[in-house]
Design a protein around this motif. Structure first.
Motif, PDB file in Angstrom:
ATOM      1  N   ARG A 134       3.233   3.334   0.966  1.00 52.98           N
ATOM      2  CA  ARG A 134       1.498   4.563   0.964  1.00 52.98           C
ATOM      3  C   ARG A 134       1.580   4.289  -0.617  1.00 52.98           C
ATOM      4  O   ARG A 134       1.013   4.644  -1.677  1.00 52.98           O
ATOM      5  CB  ARG A 134       2.707   5.245   0.701  1.00 52.98           C
ATOM      6  CG  ARG A 134       3.507   5.878   2.387  1.00 52.98           C
ATOM      7  CD  ARG A 134       3.692   7.681   1.716  1.00 52.98           C
ATOM      8  NE  ARG A 134       4.337   7.571   3.663  1.00 52.98           N
ATOM      9  CZ  ARG A 134       4.176   9.366   3.847  1.00 52.98           C
ATOM     10  NH1 ARG A 134       3.554   9.930   3.858  1.00 52.98           N
ATOM     11  NH2 ARG A 134       4.653   9.308   5.442  1.00 52.98           N
ATOM     12  N   GLY A 155      -9.969  -2.214   8.267  1.00 50.43           N
ATOM     13  CA  GLY A 155      -8.249  -1.577   7.404  1.00 50.43           C
ATOM     14  C   GLY A 155      -7.315  -2.649   7.254  1.00 50.43           C
ATOM     15  O   GLY A 155      -6.877  -1.336   7.696  1.00 50.43           O
ATOM     16  N   SER A 185      -0.480   1.132   2.642  1.00 47.12           N
ATOM     17  CA  SER A 185      -0.038   2.251   3.345  1.00 47.12           C
ATOM     18  C   SER A 185       1.477   1.847   3.527  1.00 47.12           C
ATOM     19  O   SER A 185       2.146   2.896   3.578  1.00 47.12           O
ATOM     20  CB  SER A 185      -1.212   3.209   4.334  1.00 47.12           C
ATOM     21  OG  SER A 185      -0.721   2.193   5.590  1.00 47.12           O
ATOM     22  N   ILE A 226      -0.947  10.978   4.391  1.00 43.80           N
ATOM     23  CA  ILE A 226      -1.025   9.247   5.833  1.00 43.80           C
ATOM     24  C   ILE A 226       0.914   9.671   6.571  1.00 43.80           C
ATOM     25  O   ILE A 226       1.481  10.485   6.740  1.00 43.80           O
ATOM     26  CB  ILE A 226       0.225   8.268   5.118  1.00 43.80           C
ATOM     27  CG1 ILE A 226      -0.412   7.725   4.399  1.00 43.80           C
ATOM     28  CG2 ILE A 226       0.565   7.077   5.947  1.00 43.80           C
ATOM     29  CD1 ILE A 226       0.251   7.103   3.409  1.00 43.80           C
ATOM     30  N   TYR A 246      -1.420   2.716  -0.552  1.00 38.26           N
ATOM     31  CA  TYR A 246      -2.731   3.664  -0.475  1.00 38.26           C
ATOM     32  C   TYR A 246      -2.380   4.006   0.630  1.00 38.26           C
ATOM     33  O   TYR A 246      -2.205   4.153   1.525  1.00 38.26           O
ATOM     34  CB  TYR A 246      -3.448   1.998  -0.057  1.00 38.26           C
ATOM     35  CG  TYR A 246      -5.003   2.220   1.287  1.00 38.26           C
ATOM     36  CD1 TYR A 246      -6.316   1.702  -0.086  1.00 38.26           C
ATOM     37  CD2 TYR A 246      -5.171   2.789   1.582  1.00 38.26           C
ATOM     38  CE1 TYR A 246      -7.137   2.625  -0.224  1.00 38.26           C
ATOM     39  CE2 TYR A 246      -6.633   3.725   2.294  1.00 38.26           C
ATOM     40  CZ  TYR A 246      -7.349   3.417   1.459  1.00 38.26           C
ATOM     41  OH  TYR A 246      -9.079   3.755   1.265  1.00 38.26           O
ATOM     42  N   GLY A 247      -3.968   5.310  -0.136  1.00 39.78           N
ATOM     43  CA  GLY A 247      -4.397   6.694   1.056  1.00 39.78           C
ATOM     44  C   GLY A 247      -3.737   7.340   0.968  1.00 39.78           C
ATOM     45  O   GLY A 247      -2.590   7.901   0.331  1.00 39.78           O
ATOM     46  N   THR A 248      -4.032   8.156   1.442  1.00 37.13           N
ATOM     47  CA  THR A 248      -3.714  10.054   1.271  1.00 37.13           C
ATOM     48  C   THR A 248      -3.008  10.257   3.837  1.00 37.13           C
ATOM     49  O   THR A 248      -4.215   9.967   3.935  1.00 37.13           O
ATOM     50  CB  THR A 248      -4.556  10.800   0.565  1.00 37.13           C
ATOM     51  OG1 THR A 248      -5.768  10.807   1.487  1.00 37.13           O
ATOM     52  CG2 THR A 248      -4.553  10.775  -1.180  1.00 37.13           C
ATOM     53  N   VAL A 300      -4.300   6.538   8.362  1.00 36.62           N
ATOM     54  CA  VAL A 300      -4.687   6.933   6.871  1.00 36.62           C
ATOM     55  C   VAL A 300      -5.901   7.525   6.457  1.00 36.62           C
ATOM     56  O   VAL A 300      -6.635   6.767   7.443  1.00 36.62           O
ATOM     57  CB  VAL A 300      -3.821   5.671   6.348  1.00 36.62           C
ATOM     58  CG1 VAL A 300      -4.500   5.352   4.698  1.00 36.62           C
ATOM     59  CG2 VAL A 300      -2.738   4.840   6.722  1.00 36.62           C
ATOM     60  N   HIS A 301      -5.865   8.612   5.600  1.00 36.72           N
ATOM     61  CA  HIS A 301      -7.136   8.694   5.580  1.00 36.72           C
ATOM     62  C   HIS A 301      -6.864   8.485   3.455  1.00 36.72           C
ATOM     63  O   HIS A 301      -6.659   7.721   2.977  1.00 36.72           O
ATOM     64  CB  HIS A 301      -7.146   9.902   4.973  1.00 36.72           C
ATOM     65  CG  HIS A 301      -7.265  11.098   6.023  1.00 36.72           C
ATOM     66  ND1 HIS A 301      -5.653  11.241   7.177  1.00 36.72           N
ATOM     67  CD2 HIS A 301      -7.950  11.250   6.775  1.00 36.72           C
ATOM     68  CE1 HIS A 301      -5.916  11.802   8.077  1.00 36.72           C
ATOM     69  NE2 HIS A 301      -7.353  12.352   7.441  1.00 36.72           N
ATOM     70  N   SER A 302      -8.915   8.143   3.163  1.00 40.31           N
ATOM     71  CA  SER A 302      -8.851   7.503   2.055  1.00 40.31           C
ATOM     72  C   SER A 302      -8.931   8.386   0.962  1.00 40.31           C
ATOM     73  O   SER A 302      -8.741   9.502   1.193  1.00 40.31           O
ATOM     74  CB  SER A 302     -10.469   7.584   1.867  1.00 40.31           C
ATOM     75  OG  SER A 302     -11.063   6.976   0.854  1.00 40.31           O
ATOM     76  N   PRO A 303      -9.052   8.226   0.121  1.00 38.42           N
ATOM     77  CA  PRO A 303      -8.227   8.255  -1.008  1.00 38.42           C
ATOM     78  C   PRO A 303      -9.012   9.370  -1.918  1.00 38.42           C
ATOM     79  O   PRO A 303      -9.042  10.143  -3.052  1.00 38.42           O
ATOM     80  CB  PRO A 303      -6.902   7.754  -1.803  1.00 38.42           C
ATOM     81  CG  PRO A 303      -6.889   5.866  -1.642  1.00 38.42           C
ATOM     82  CD  PRO A 303      -8.190   6.491  -0.268  1.00 38.42           C
ATOM     83  N   GLU A 344      -5.864  -1.755   4.237  1.00 38.76           N
ATOM     84  CA  GLU A 344      -5.063  -0.623   4.616  1.00 38.76           C
ATOM     85  C   GLU A 344      -4.414  -0.171   4.915  1.00 38.76           C
ATOM     86  O   GLU A 344      -3.256   0.368   4.474  1.00 38.76           O
ATOM     87  CB  GLU A 344      -6.310   0.792   4.451  1.00 38.76           C
ATOM     88  CG  GLU A 344      -7.636   0.640   3.484  1.00 38.76           C
ATOM     89  CD  GLU A 344      -8.628  -1.017   3.822  1.00 38.76           C
ATOM     90  OE1 GLU A 344     -10.017  -0.337   3.109  1.00 38.76           O
ATOM     91  OE2 GLU A 344      -8.320  -1.756   5.051  1.00 38.76           O
TER      92      GLU A 344
END
Length: 510
Positions: free
Chosen positions: A313, A302, A309, A319, A315-317, A269-272, A305
């Protein structure tokens, strides 16, 4: 000058149908740290709101005496003029204002009606130094973590020439490092002659920092303990809080673990908000039927998060990874997908994301599964009432009926409403994020019992908690996370605080 800075005598405060405080007495010595503890609903926060003027004179009976003089506070400003400042559990900083603007909000450095920004920022910098922060005073408050926001609140109190500082659950949302820093700061303020009253459910912190402890139960004063003269242990405090000894902090439970229900593979998962930052990296995790699995980690590891996620989903981008349910890969592209696949997530912030506080218990319980109560788009009110009433009695939610406003309930009872909401969805995977945060020991025991009942019904339960004793006491198996990675897992028989902490502080190469 007398050694007593504050006396509250015979304080009684009622709300419609409820007596929140009944003839409560509190005596605080000058220059001490005085803890106030009790179960949720015992009256702790209400008592402090009476003291600070949130509940003005005339709305309660009894007497407040400061420095030997009776006081009648019509509002917060009246108490602040005497140097009494309260910091509530829900921090009240304005996120878009700078640190300096927040510190002097309502108390601006504005000779002749114009703000002197040089003076404002200079004085803010000095106050930040006193609380151990080196942030630029012009930094927006939204850029600060919860621990630093708590310190800004204390700096704000210091700007008002505080003599009696009231802190309501100041470490509830802090990690161990931030909590330790805050407690050391309070010791330093005590050494400077500032008296502190601290409300806390963390008994180890009370043992470590308090000079005196007053215990409330059911709106009454039970006793005040001298922490130096008396032999005071956590069990001794608990006995006063709940009116009985708790021989075991956790209910007995015999697990009956079955086949795998959920498996997460290579989840990333990447930070939004921070481009390119990976918050969860290559996580692998599995849950089995009837199993209670823990997820340990320090703040920023994490854990939340990962959970959010997976839950549609939310949370996050960026993914990536795979989720399997009963051995079959499933797609979870929305919260609706997650609920449809029998996955529930009880958030760590129940007041902001878990409940509609201005609505009643009935509507909160049904909120995530209205389709079960509807025909052609119409909700069956009688059935909604029946379902909510069944959960109210089954989970022992302390409210007169399901029409009670959820925001008026204690933290433990609010958490039971959250659990009721997700149980009503018939989920067979329940992710519980900090399920006992801000809850007293008696209510915690009830929540643990409910978690055990969920597992006994064949549900797979994932418990995220910052309290290692809680994970060790409740879980059948525990994963640990550090810096976005799952760094290890242990069974209940293998788990020790030292081993988990070793995993929680392990940083694997990226």
């Amino acid at each position: 000058m007398t050694d007593v800075i504050l006396q509250m005598r015979g304080i009684t405060k009622t709300f419609p149908g409820v007596t929140a405080l009944d003839d409560v007495n509190l005596t605080v010595r000058r220059g001490e740290i005085h803890a106030v503890c009790g179960e949720n609903g015992a009256g702790k926060s209400t008592l402090m709101k009476v003291l600070s003027g949130v509940y003005p004179h005339g709305s309660y009976s009894g007497e407040i005496v400061v420095d030997g003089q009776p006081c009648t506070f019509g509002g917060i400003r009246d108490s602040e003029r005497l140097g009494i400042v309260i910091i509530h559990q829900e921090l009240a900083l304005c996120p878009n204002l700078s640190i300096a603007e927040n510190i002097f909000l309502g108390n601006e450095r504005a000779p002749r009606g114009l703000v002197d920004w040089n003076r404002t920022n200079a004085e803010a910098a000095e106050l930040l130094r006193r609380v151990g922060l080196d942030e630029n005073p012009t930094t927006p408050s939204m850029d600060l973590g919860v621990g630093k926001q708590q310190l800004v609140e204390i700096a704000k109190a210091l700007s008002k020439r505080v003599r009696l500082l009231i802190l309501d659950e100041p470490t509830a949302a802090l990690n161990d490092q931030d909590s330790a820093h805050l407690l050391n700061l309070l010791r330093g303020l005590r050494d400077q002659g500032i008296t502190c009253v601290i409300i806390s459910h963390k008994l180890n912190e009370i043992e470590a920092i308090a000079d005196s402890t007053t215990i409330l139960r059911d709106g009454r004063t039970i006793e005040t303990l001298d922490m130096a003269a008396d032999v005071v242990t956590a069990d001794r405090i608990i006995a006063g809080m709940v009116g009985r000894d708790l021989e075991h902090r956790f209910p007995e439970h015999e697990p009956h673990i079955g086949e795998e229900v959920l498996r997460i593979e290579d989840w990333t998962v990447h930070s939004p908000t921070q481009h390119g930052r990976v918050v969860v990296r290559g996580a692998n995790l599995s849950l089995r039927r009837g199993e209670i699995v823990g997820l340990a980690g320090l703040m920023g590891a994490g854990r939340t998060e990962l959970a959010m996620s997976v839950f549609g989903r939310s949370y996050g981008t960026g993914i990536s990874g795979r989720v399997f349910k009963h051995g079959r890969e499933i797609q979870l592209k929305s919260v609706g997908d997650a609920i449809a696949h029998g996955i529930a997530y009880a958030t760590e912030d129940r007041k902001r994301y878990g409940l509609v506080l201005i609505d009643d218990i009935k509507r909160n319980v049904s909120a995530a599964a209205l389709g079960k109560l509807a025909t052609r788009g119409w909700i069956h009110d009688n059935e909604e009432y029946r379902v909510a009433e069944a959960y109210r009695t089954g989970l022992n939610i302390k409210a007169p009926n399901v029409s009670a406003v959820t925001g008026k309930l204690s933290g433990g009872n609010q958490q039971k409403v959250v659990l009721s909401k997700w149980l009503f969805t018939d989920a067979d995977v329940l992710i519980l994020d900090e399920p006992t945060r801000g809850i007293d020991v008696g209510a915690k025991y009830e929540i643990y019992t409910i978690i055990n009942q969920m597992a006994d019904q064949g549900k797979a339960v994932l418990v995220i908690s910052s309290e290692l004793p809680e994970l060790l006491g409740v879980c059948d198996r525990i994963y640990a996370m550090s810096a976005g990675r799952i760094t290890g897992q242990v069974t209940r028989a293998e788990a020790t605080p030292e081993r988990l902490m070793q995993y929680m502080t392990t940083v694997k190469e990226q």
